[in-house]
Write a protein that holds these residues in place. Structure first.
Motif, short mmCIF file in Angstrom:
data_model
loop_
_atom_site.label_atom_id
_atom_site.label_comp_id
_atom_site.label_asym_id
_atom_site.label_seq_id
_atom_site.Cartn_x
_atom_site.Cartn_y
_atom_site.Cartn_z
N ASP A 232 39.84 31.41 38.52
CA ASP A 232 40.87 31.39 39.70
C ASP A 232 41.46 30.18 40.45
O ASP A 232 42.32 29.84 40.67
CB ASP A 232 40.89 32.92 40.52
CG ASP A 232 39.45 33.13 40.33
OD1 ASP A 232 38.53 32.68 40.13
OD2 ASP A 232 39.10 34.51 41.10
N THR A 261 42.61 33.12 30.77
CA THR A 261 43.52 32.77 31.92
C THR A 261 44.08 31.66 31.89
O THR A 261 45.24 31.24 32.41
CB THR A 261 42.94 33.18 33.33
OG1 THR A 261 42.15 34.55 33.46
CG2 THR A 261 43.48 32.79 34.51
N GLN A 264 47.04 30.33 30.25
CA GLN A 264 48.60 30.91 30.71
C GLN A 264 49.10 29.72 31.21
O GLN A 264 50.46 29.82 31.32
CB GLN A 264 48.17 31.96 31.53
CG GLN A 264 47.62 33.36 30.99
CD GLN A 264 47.65 34.41 32.24
OE1 GLN A 264 48.27 34.64 32.98
NE2 GLN A 264 46.36 35.04 32.26
N ASP B 119 40.86 40.98 34.85
CA ASP B 119 41.46 39.53 34.65
C ASP B 119 42.37 39.03 35.41
O ASP B 119 43.08 39.74 36.01
CB ASP B 119 41.82 39.33 33.18
CG ASP B 119 40.76 39.42 32.10
OD1 ASP B 119 39.69 38.94 32.40
OD2 ASP B 119 41.11 40.15 31.11
N ASN B 120 42.46 37.55 35.61
CA ASN B 120 43.48 37.07 36.46
C ASN B 120 44.89 37.01 35.96
O ASN B 120 45.13 36.71 34.68
CB ASN B 120 43.25 35.39 36.91
CG ASN B 120 41.96 35.51 37.41
OD1 ASN B 120 41.87 35.71 39.05
ND2 ASN B 120 40.93 34.90 37.19
N MET B 121 45.86 37.34 36.48
CA MET B 121 47.36 37.44 35.89
C MET B 121 48.06 36.33 36.69
O MET B 121 48.09 36.11 37.91
CB MET B 121 47.86 38.50 35.79
CG MET B 121 46.97 39.68 35.21
SD MET B 121 47.89 41.32 35.12
CE MET B 121 46.63 42.08 34.22
N TYR B 214 47.49 33.77 41.92
CA TYR B 214 46.93 34.57 40.80
C TYR B 214 46.83 35.99 41.07
O TYR B 214 46.78 36.27 42.46
CB TYR B 214 45.72 34.15 40.05
CG TYR B 214 44.70 33.86 41.15
CD1 TYR B 214 43.86 34.95 41.67
CD2 TYR B 214 44.42 32.62 41.61
CE1 TYR B 214 43.04 34.74 42.58
CE2 TYR B 214 43.64 32.42 42.43
CZ TYR B 214 42.87 33.20 43.05
OH TYR B 214 42.04 33.15 43.75
N ASN B 216 44.33 39.53 40.68
CA ASN B 216 43.31 40.34 40.28
C ASN B 216 42.94 41.41 41.16
O ASN B 216 43.56 41.43 42.51
CB ASN B 216 42.09 39.53 39.94
CG ASN B 216 41.52 38.70 41.31
OD1 ASN B 216 41.51 39.44 42.30
ND2 ASN B 216 41.18 37.43 41.04
#
Lengths: 392, 291
Positions: A232, A261, A264, B119-121, B214, B216
């Motif tokens: 992240d 991730t 993306q 999960d990170n979006m 992000y 989560n």
């Protein structure tokens, strides 16, 4: 006569019941909490190994005993992990423990195992000291964190050999135990290999903004940026660097850098390197089998920690088989004698899974690169799935 | 540290402060009117971020446009929160109120974990990696947009609270619940609106933040603690106090981050909090309060 028959039947029944008594293995994983997604992947890998072991007739050395996993949630918290380890050993009487993802949770949990004289295979934690404390029951399949510096240094010199100009290297890392440990290794190990570190920036995990850090990194003029953080934070950092129109080559550390991730982000991460403990495209027979089986079972590619969890689970079963015992102390002894150069547990990038006197598996890292929107192993060449792409 | 870096830290700090303020005013508004601390504030932010993400990924709606859709949803969630939970929590001791909102926060985190995995979006638009150069300083386009929209919304909120009958009524209830009730104000209605506006502001913050960061299930927790520091700094329940608090925390964090290692910098807002509480225990903008 009837009574005799009943006794014989009962005896046979109890004997078979005894034979079928499973080998209990405890797993400590973060099922909830900040690293829950990682915990879910670990559990999948443990379960896949168990499914394969049991489907293959269980453990021959224990009269075909099946393996039973007892999974405990650490909630990503050290104290919860410690209590779970205690419960699994004292109440559930597991023969061995596996776990426990982060170093901060692993270290207190493995102390419990040491006290109760039960083998604990560390699957993914990288803090060096885990296998430097002269503990008698602690083993580790993952490499020491400081070995990353050794391998990154070799890789940089490999790049230089290919004509890539890398004169200045900068560090960006999260200011926690993970980032500090790895970057300390870099700062200690890289200068010895003729690699000059020109600057370092730190940030807290979960920082919403890294513009200032990006500006300072740009000012160093580094042509390679070594990043140590969770995925992240990496997203935030890479975006901040892009906004600064600063495009060094980047090399990220660990599973967080070979993470879906990241893909993306698309073209922004194309060409980025990652140092990682395992890749699903490694050129090894066991790797190929595991990647296929995992994909078939769960519909996604396994990450490096899944491979370690899988190898560790197999290692316990094979040690129990070799030692013909589920007794924790005998199991410890057979783990020490184990040397697996083929079969499912040999999927990590070294010649054979084996533990040295300190319980450490002597295994190196591999380097991945994003090529065509996919993570591909490019170094060492012996296990590389594809060759290095240098267009920048 | 060069001047350029210092300027970069100031500008980034200001941009962050605007977002922090937007998150903190909702918290302080709810507390000011209802005297309830909503520990689930960050989780409503998380919900708004997911809403912004899915509006973009499933419907192709730009997060800025998604604000128009997400805000009403969050406002409705706010009123539901009032009628479903807070209404009952008003009658119980403060410690129980805290337990209720804390429990709610965990419930939402776990539900999100089940629904969306850990999960990170990411919202990945071209402008997410673009920067605007202001002299030696670079600001990410999305941060600039978020900062602008936050400030516009905060100004609007300020005017509404200070200049309209609606704002007057809210302030009346905040000042004295019984007094307001005796003057014929529908206190329950005001509570419902306070929750709608307090949570509704997150409907603006969520889509903006998800385009920068992000999302989560645990992302709300990153902001909850900061929002509390900001609100306490400025004075619990005080609107301008929250703005001032956000400014202090945003700038302090950013400037300290340029100077010191990140762990030291992260402690700076808390040190400031302690220093201010030692000298002004009621917070910067609160006059000493009646019992």
């Amino acid at each position: 006569m009837l009574a005799q028959l009943a006794v014989a039947l009962a005896a046979a029944f109890f004997a078979s019941a005894h034979a079928a008594e499973p080998l209990k293995i405890g797993v400590l994983a973060p099922i909830t909490g900040a690293t829950a997604a990682d915990g879910a992947r670990l559990v999948k890998a443990h379960q896949l190994a168990v499914k394969e072991i049991n489907a293959g007739g269980g453990i021959a050395g224990l009269e075909g005993a099946k393996v039973e996993l007892l999974i405990a949630d650490t909630q990503s918290k050290p104290e919860v992990g410690r209590h779970a380890a205690e419960r699994l050993i004292a109440r559930d009487e597991v023969s061995a423990l596996l776990g426990a993802w982060a170093s901060a949770v692993t270290m207190p949990s493995m102390q419990v195992a040491e006290r109760y004289r039960t083998p604990f295979i560390v699957t993914s934690a990288v803090t060096d000291s885990i296998t430097e404390r002269n503990l008698q029951f602690v083993f580790r399949v993952s490499p020491k964190g400081s070995w990353a510096a050794r391998d990154v240094g070799s890789f940089i010199n490999y790049l230089r050999g290919k004509g890539v100009a890398i004169d200045k290297v900068a560090l960006a890392y999260e200011d926690g135990p993970f980032g500090q440990a790895v970057s300390k290794g870099y700062k200690k190990g890289l200068p010895a290999q003729g690699i000059h570190i020109v600057g370092e920036e730190t940030f807290r995990t979960g920082s919403p903004d890294m513009s200032t850090q990006a500006a300072k990194l740009k000012a160093t003029g580094a042509d390679l940026l070594l990043i140590v953080c969770y995925v992240d934070d990496e997203v935030v950092l890479l975006r901040a660097l892009a906004a600064q129109r600063y495009k060094p080559r980047v090399l990220g550390y660990g599973g967080g850098h070979v993470h879906p991730t990241l893909l993306q982000l698309g073209p922004m991460v194309e060409g980025a390197f990652g140092i990682v403990e395992w890749m699903p495209d490694l050129k090894k027979a066991a790797t190929e089998h595991f990647a296929e089986a995992y994909q078939a079972a769960y519909g996604e590619m396994p990450l490096s920690n899944a491979a370690q969890a899988y190898a560790a689970t197999w290692a316990i079963a094979l040690a129990a088989d070799a030692g013909r015992s589920r007794d924790p102390i005998k199991l410890r002894d057979s783990l020490r004698a184990l040397r697996l150069d083929s079969g499912p547990a040999s999927l990590l990038p070294n010649d054979a899974l084996a533990f040295d006197a300190a319980g450490q598996n002597n295994v190196g890292n591999v380097i991945s690169q994003v090529i065509g929107g996919r993570f591909v192993t490019i170094w060492p060449e012996a296990v590389a799935g594809q060759s290095l792409r240098l267009a920048h | 540290m060069s001047l350029d870096i210092f300027l970069q830290a100031i500008v980034s700090g200001l941009a962050n402060a605007a977002m922090y303020a937007l998150i903190a005013v909702g918290l302080t508004l709810v507390f000011g009117v209802m005297r309830i601390i909503n520990f689930a504030h960050g989780e409503f932010l998380m919900i708004a971020m997911y809403a912004g993400y899915f509006a973009w990924s499933l419907l192709g709606i730009d997060p800025i446009v998604a604000i128009v859709l997400v805000t009403p949803v969050l406002m409705i969630l706010g009123t539901l929160l009032y009628s479903g939970v807070m209404r009952f929590a008003l009658r119980v001791p403060e410690i129980n109120q805290m337990a209720v909102t804390l429990g709610l926060s965990m419930l939402f985190q776990h539900l999100a974990l089940v629904a969306f995995t850990g999960d990170n979006m990411l919202v990945t638009q071209a402008r997410a990696v673009a920067g605007v150069e202001l002299g030696p300083v670079v600001v990410q386009v999305n941060q600039l947009i978020a900062c602008g929209i936050s400030m516009a919304l905060l100004a609007t909120l300020y005017l509404v609270l200070q200049r309209t009958d609606f704002g007057l009524i809210m302030r009346a209830v905040a000042q004295s619940r019984d007094g307001a009730a005796l003057s014929g104000i529908d206190v329950t209605g005001v509570y419902k609106w306070a929750m709608a506006v307090g949570i509704g502001t997150l409907g603006v913050a969520g889509p903006l933040l998800v385009s920068i960061l992000y999302v989560n299930p645990h992302v709300g927790a990153l902001f909850t603690l900061k929002a509390f520091v900001i609100v306490i700094l400025g004075g619990l329940g005080n609107f301008t106090g929250a703005l001032l608090g956000a400014l202090i925390v945003g700038l302090a964090e950013s400037i300290a981050g340029a100077w010191f290692s990140a762990s030291v910098a992260a402690a700076v807002p808390f040190v400031i909090l302690i220093l201010i509480l030692l000298t002004r225990p009621e917070g910067l903008m609160n006059r000493s309060r009646r019992a």
